[in-house]
Design an enzyme around this catalytic site. Sequence first.
Site, short mmCIF file in Angstrom:
data_model
loop_
_atom_site.label_atom_id
_atom_site.label_comp_id
_atom_site.label_asym_id
_atom_site.label_seq_id
_atom_site.Cartn_x
_atom_site.Cartn_y
_atom_site.Cartn_z
N GLU A 1 0.81 -1.19 -0.02
CA GLU A 1 0.13 0.01 0.04
C GLU A 1 1.22 1.40 0.06
O GLU A 1 0.66 2.21 -0.77
CB GLU A 1 -0.80 -0.02 1.31
CG GLU A 1 -1.98 -1.04 1.20
CD GLU A 1 -2.87 -1.29 0.05
OE1 GLU A 1 -3.14 -0.12 -0.64
OE2 GLU A 1 -3.21 -2.25 -0.16
N ASP B 1 3.71 -3.86 -5.98
CA ASP B 1 4.50 -5.24 -5.35
C ASP B 1 5.91 -5.17 -5.48
O ASP B 1 6.59 -5.55 -4.72
CB ASP B 1 3.95 -6.18 -6.17
CG ASP B 1 2.38 -6.65 -5.84
OD1 ASP B 1 2.10 -6.42 -4.81
OD2 ASP B 1 1.91 -7.57 -6.85
#
Length: 427
Positions: free
Chosen positions: A278, A363
């Site tokens: 996040e 990611d």
Amino acid sequence: MLTAAFVAAVLLSFLLKLWLSSRQMRHVARHRGAVPGPFAGTVSLPAHQKAADYTIARGRFGTLHLAWDTALLIGWTLLGGLDLLNQWALAWRPELGDMGYQLGLLTAFALIGGVLDLPWSLYNTFRLEERFGFNRTTLKLFVVDGLKGLAVGALLGLPIAALILWLMARAGSLWWLWAWGAWMGFNLLMLVLYPTVIAPLFNKFQPLEDAALRDRVQRLMQRCGFAAKGLFVMDGSRRSAHGNAYFTGLGAAKRVVFFDTLLERLDPPEVEAVLAHELGHFKRRHVLKRLVLMFALSLAGFALLGWLSAQTAFYLGLGVRPSLDAPNDALALLLLMLALPPFTFFLTPLMSFWSRKHEFEADAYACAQASGADLSNALLKLHEDNAGTLTPDPVFARFYYSHPPASERLAAIAALSMPTARAGMQA
């Protein structure tokens, strides 16, 4: 001309949605019998089959809902539903005035739309989600949430609607530019107010009490140069068994929020990896890019409304008689809101591609700041807990998926971890 274009867009978008949904359900059903090779050692067959059954059930539900929504769209527009509602609202204009009549029209449309969608929402919550063990919402909580939503919608929506309608009537030919500025200001204000004023009306937010996890999270944020006003746990388990984590707010009002269901399921290193993902969205400026895109698209929308609202053919082509002695501004707002989605639907794959690109970048950032293995484990657990299918139809996924399919995402994470592993062996 407009009628033909609208009918074509509605028909083509309906058929395309139907085709994509049928592809997805058939593909998932064909692969229900066995866990895909890359997941054979980590995902059980019952979990895989539950995800397949959940996907198919949601697909069937979505197909029925799509048919209903399409019929409703035609009913509101070409079959005269909105025109009938407008004629009813016009009868109240002598008592309410121009602004009262227009706000009444918007309110009546919203209430009728909510009532018409209520059976679908009830079925989704208390039958579909209940069937697969996800629903934890009681009927009382469902009703209370709905009433709170109505109150918040009225308190926030009516003032901004009144301001936009006033600008449409008073700000001259460039009213759409002023209205866009007001709308953007409203959205930015909501980003600041939502975490501390609106969200607590629906959920309880408690400071993160796990000291070890809190220290781990704070060290991660320090490494990433990210400041938040607090770390909170949300009682998401009151309504659903689905888990998540997110950032909310803007500027100094940013908060990190964990669903309690997420903390129950993931180990601390896995929570750290999810949070690092996040954080990657912020560090790669994805949030800012999406805000800029929202600004640009809304500007285009207001500019389009500024032109269409002055065209008689816009109203007549969509089944509505414009008033000759009353303002048509609220009517134009509703018509554009109804007519635009069938056209913009065809941009969905572009938006999905852009979103998946951001997920891969986030990611990659998470793998640099935390453990790729922990991120993979967390994603697998969340996939299983949310009954996400491991075998989506490739065409459906390319068109709709805002996140990469699990197989692609885990393969990318594994590839990012390989250089680190090779470096370790060489050392």
